[in-house]
Design an enzyme around this catalytic site. Sequence first.
Site, PDB file in Angstrom:
ATOM      1  N   ASP A  39       0.805  -1.217   0.000  1.00  0.00           N
ATOM      2  CA  ASP A  39       0.000   0.000   0.000  1.00  0.00           C
ATOM      3  C   ASP A  39       0.840   1.270   0.000  1.00  0.00           C
ATOM      4  OD1 ASP A  39      -2.497  -0.872  -0.222  1.00  0.00           O
ATOM      5  OD2 ASP A  39      -3.171  -0.230   1.774  1.00  0.00           O
ATOM      6  N   GLU A  41       3.781   1.790  -1.105  1.00  0.00           N
ATOM      7  CA  GLU A  41       4.414   2.022  -2.394  1.00  0.00           C
ATOM      8  C   GLU A  41       3.384   2.560  -3.399  1.00  0.00           C
ATOM      9  OE1 GLU A  41       7.409   2.013  -3.080  1.00  0.00           O
ATOM     10  OE2 GLU A  41       7.592   1.834  -5.261  1.00  0.00           O
ATOM     11  N   ASP A  43       0.719   4.280  -2.702  1.00  0.00           N
ATOM     12  CA  ASP A  43       0.451   5.676  -2.349  1.00  0.00           C
ATOM     13  C   ASP A  43       1.565   6.596  -2.843  1.00  0.00           C
ATOM     14  OD1 ASP A  43      -1.858   4.909  -1.151  1.00  0.00           O
ATOM     15  OD2 ASP A  43      -1.039   4.874   0.891  1.00  0.00           O
ATOM     16  N   SER A  88     -33.895  -7.744 -19.637  1.00  0.00           N
ATOM     17  CA  SER A  88     -33.968  -8.363 -18.316  1.00  0.00           C
ATOM     18  C   SER A  88     -33.891  -9.881 -18.487  1.00  0.00           C
ATOM     19  CB  SER A  88     -35.252  -7.951 -17.609  1.00  0.00           C
ATOM     20  OG  SER A  88     -36.344  -8.350 -18.394  1.00  0.00           O
ATOM     21  N   GLU A 121     -22.779 -18.919 -15.452  1.00  0.00           N
ATOM     22  CA  GLU A 121     -22.069 -18.007 -14.546  1.00  0.00           C
ATOM     23  C   GLU A 121     -22.940 -17.713 -13.331  1.00  0.00           C
ATOM     24  OE1 GLU A 121     -21.634 -15.517 -17.894  1.00  0.00           O
ATOM     25  OE2 GLU A 121     -23.172 -14.090 -17.309  1.00  0.00           O
ATOM     26  N   LYS A 123     -25.189 -15.611 -10.786  1.00  0.00           N
ATOM     27  CA  LYS A 123     -26.016 -14.416 -10.908  1.00  0.00           C
ATOM     28  C   LYS A 123     -25.695 -13.508  -9.729  1.00  0.00           C
ATOM     29  CE  LYS A 123     -30.550 -12.576 -11.808  1.00  0.00           C
ATOM     30  NZ  LYS A 123     -30.544 -11.582 -10.731  1.00  0.00           N
ATOM     31  N   LYS A 303     -26.683 -19.171 -20.428  1.00  0.00           N
ATOM     32  CA  LYS A 303     -26.820 -18.507 -21.725  1.00  0.00           C
ATOM     33  C   LYS A 303     -26.412 -19.486 -22.821  1.00  0.00           C
ATOM     34  CE  LYS A 303     -25.694 -14.145 -19.548  1.00  0.00           C
ATOM     35  NZ  LYS A 303     -24.737 -13.046 -19.327  1.00  0.00           N
ATOM     36  N   CYS A 455     -26.795 -17.979  39.161  1.00  0.00           N
ATOM     37  CA  CYS A 455     -27.879 -17.961  38.169  1.00  0.00           C
ATOM     38  C   CYS A 455     -27.879 -19.293  37.431  1.00  0.00           C
ATOM     39  CB  CYS A 455     -27.663 -16.810  37.193  1.00  0.00           C
ATOM     40  SG  CYS A 455     -28.744 -16.867  35.748  1.00  0.00           S
TER      41      CYS A 455
HETATM   42  O1  D41 Z   1     -24.845 -11.663 -12.725  1.00  0.00           O
HETATM   43  C1  D41 Z   1     -25.868 -11.125 -13.172  1.00  0.00           C
HETATM   44  N1  D41 Z   1     -26.670 -10.484 -12.357  1.00  0.00           N
HETATM   45  C2  D41 Z   1     -26.206 -11.181 -14.629  1.00  0.00           C
HETATM   46  C3  D41 Z   1     -27.176 -10.354 -15.113  1.00  0.00           C
HETATM   47  C4  D41 Z   1     -25.537 -12.053 -15.500  1.00  0.00           C
HETATM   48  N2  D41 Z   1     -24.549 -12.886 -15.066  1.00  0.00           N
HETATM   49  N3  D41 Z   1     -25.874 -12.099 -16.795  1.00  0.00           N
HETATM   50  C5  D41 Z   1     -26.853 -11.291 -17.302  1.00  0.00           C
HETATM   51  N4  D41 Z   1     -27.169 -11.371 -18.610  1.00  0.00           N
HETATM   52  C6  D41 Z   1     -28.128 -10.609 -19.116  1.00  0.00           C
HETATM   53  C7  D41 Z   1     -28.466 -10.742 -20.553  1.00  0.00           C
HETATM   54  C8  D41 Z   1     -28.443 -12.175 -20.988  1.00  0.00           C
HETATM   55  C9  D41 Z   1     -29.843 -10.186 -20.807  1.00  0.00           C
HETATM   56  C10 D41 Z   1     -27.465  -9.977 -21.335  1.00  0.00           C
HETATM   57  C11 D41 Z   1     -27.543 -10.381 -16.451  1.00  0.00           C
HETATM   58  C12 D41 Z   1     -28.524  -9.580 -17.048  1.00  0.00           C
HETATM   59  N5  D41 Z   1     -28.802  -9.728 -18.384  1.00  0.00           N
HETATM   60  C13 D41 Z   1     -29.319  -8.583 -16.334  1.00  0.00           C
HETATM   61  N6  D41 Z   1     -28.993  -8.003 -15.197  1.00  0.00           N
HETATM   62  C14 D41 Z   1     -29.959  -7.151 -14.847  1.00  0.00           C
HETATM   63  C15 D41 Z   1     -30.906  -7.185 -15.790  1.00  0.00           C
HETATM   64  C16 D41 Z   1     -30.505  -8.071 -16.735  1.00  0.00           C
END
Ligand code: D41
Length: 696
Positions: A39, A41, A43, A88, A121, A123, A303, A455
């Site tokens: 840290d 360094e 800074d 979404s 992945e 969320k 996905k 107690c």
């Molecule tokens: O980690 C997430 N929250 C996340 C959100 C993610 N890993 N992938 C996402 N991929 C999409 C698309 C497929 C529609 C591109 C997302 C979101 N959307 C997303 N986050 C908030 C609204 C949509």
Amino acid sequence: MVAGAAEAVVATERAQQLRAAINEANFRYYVLDAPTLPDAEYDRLLRELQAIEAAHPELLTPDSPTQRVGAGPLAAFADVAHVIPMLSLNNAFSEAEVMAFDRRVREGLEREDATIEYAVEPKFDGLAVALHYQRGVFVRGATRGDGASGEDVSANLRTIRAIPMRLASEQPPEWLEVRGEVLMLRRDFERLNEVARENGEKTFVNPRNAAAGSLRQLDPRITAQRRLSFFAYGVGRVEAAAGLPAWLPETHAAVMDSLAELHLPVSSERSVVHGVDGLMRYFHALGARRDSLPFDIDGAVYKVNRLADQAALGFVARAPRFAIAHKYPAQEEITQVEGIDVQVGRTGVLTPVARLKPVFVGGVTVTNATLHNEDEVRRKDVRVGDSVIVRRAGDVIPEVASVLLDRRPMGVTIGDLVTPEFPPFSMPVVCPECGAPVVRLEGEAAARCSNGLSCPAQRKQALIHFASRRAMDIEGLGDKLVEQLLDRGLVQTPADLYRLEQAQLAGLERMADKSADNLLQAIEISRGRELARFIFALGIRQVGEQTAKDLARHFGSLAALMAADAAALQQVPDVGPVVAASMRAFFAEVHNQTVIENLRQARAWKDGEAQAAVAGKLLGKAFVLTGTLPNLSRDQAKALIEAEGGKVAGSVSRKTDYVVAGAEPGSKFTKAQELGIRILDEITFLDLISHGDNTL
Ligand code: D41
């Protein structure tokens, strides 16, 4: 003039060098989670760059690492339209819904018999944002908003060190829009709330709310103090640089790999799997790791991996057909408070506990949640009858995160009578277990029963502690059994355990002859335990396992320990006036003296010999080891430290003198940097061992 020009060239070059070094350090620290630069360094480099930019304002660039906390507060955020809408995600809550999703994908692609390849992945439970890079330089960032337009939070995004201000590329695209989630790591959230609590301010309910609140601050200087993180999950608008071929990855996984190469943070939990089987396996594997991740996730995102397939599938309404979020059970639920009980712990501390209408949260049914202490209940204003948000993250104890005040039941009018709403909580003035007065010392959060081991609740906890594994280790003597022994008056103090007889045990619930024998035998085996365990088993306030060991080594016998005055006690490492006073008070109590005398007659412990403190170059110095050292094993390093009179602790605190760090150090390294503790590599460590502290 010539000298001035030469100086300017040097300054330009040096500024470039410094920016590169600082960006690299940020990347290693915030993206790779493997810091290399101390840290101090860091800074120093930053200050040098600031000095150059002050002397040569023409060298200042918007992507300079000095510009992360720039301007003052805004009046409002500007609206930003998303050129490509931010879609979404649809949700799936069961395997059946995942199977239906996979079927729709196969049908949509007219490949009904195929096994689809999916990029998977976590969320992240954060806020979606879009980051815009023009020729590799961060120029703007916006929240998702309603998907069509969001708010320009550029100044706040600049404060997030995980977000590069310049992409790591010699030939960056003309335009790159990176999409991802801003979130707060659990440890940063805990720290933020701790500080808020200390200052008597409102705490945040969860990391998500803390991240949202921080990102939507009009004053970026506040955001800068909040330590947000970012992970990319995809791209929006992309334009190749003039004269360069378009960037055409074939899969989502390849897109993510490219983002990682540009030094954007992407999840290391991402993977590629095949078919519903692959999705479900990933879901369960990630779910098993959920509690130990450094951030909150609320599901996994699947996905379709091939981008051409994604395009073919398109979207319905505002959500893509090629992706879905598979959700884990919620870590937060709403339920009602049916009562507030007060529990009495081993040292008499009273803990208010909310009795809840049973609710399924974080994978278990929760019926109780701790309310910590009186101040905490008052601050949250939890009352009987309230609707509350219960949170259970990780394997932590369920907690009442907040009260839904607008749902508080009002007084009910019946004719002329109005029933009152429930009053605010107050701590009982007498112990709910024994009726003795409750005391709360000034400056302490805890209220205590003043009755000590008279107690019954404290006596019970004291007995459980006495028998516990790290204390006298009496196998099989747990909660239930201690309760029965106390209820039947068979045992009052730990000394009574050593007088139990087979016939007395026979009448106890679930106590066959065999288990009675086993218990008696376990008690028998515990006779003659080493002094350190015995001291710990006494349950003296402030005397933990390590202090008990130090005391045993220093005094050698219980008699010597009991005879020591405060000054003599403070000769022992880490024993200060508070611990010494607590011990003096414990041994001064006649009740305790009697119990100890009885335990002596029962030969419960064996005295050792007083050991003079080891003389050594590192006498009394506290070390913490982290990461893998090139040559020494952990045990070897520890042995070297102890041979010189030093001690090795498991975690970094203000009392730590040195942290010895090897490859891939953990959070201890970061903590040490924050506290400004000296960090040694193997070579400097060995130097310290042979020459002591004066050479460093
Ligand atoms: O980690 C997430 N929250 C996340 C959100 C993610 N890993 N992938 C996402 N991929 C999409 C698309 C497929 C529609 C591109 C997302 C979101 N959307 C997303 N986050 C908030 C609204 C949509």
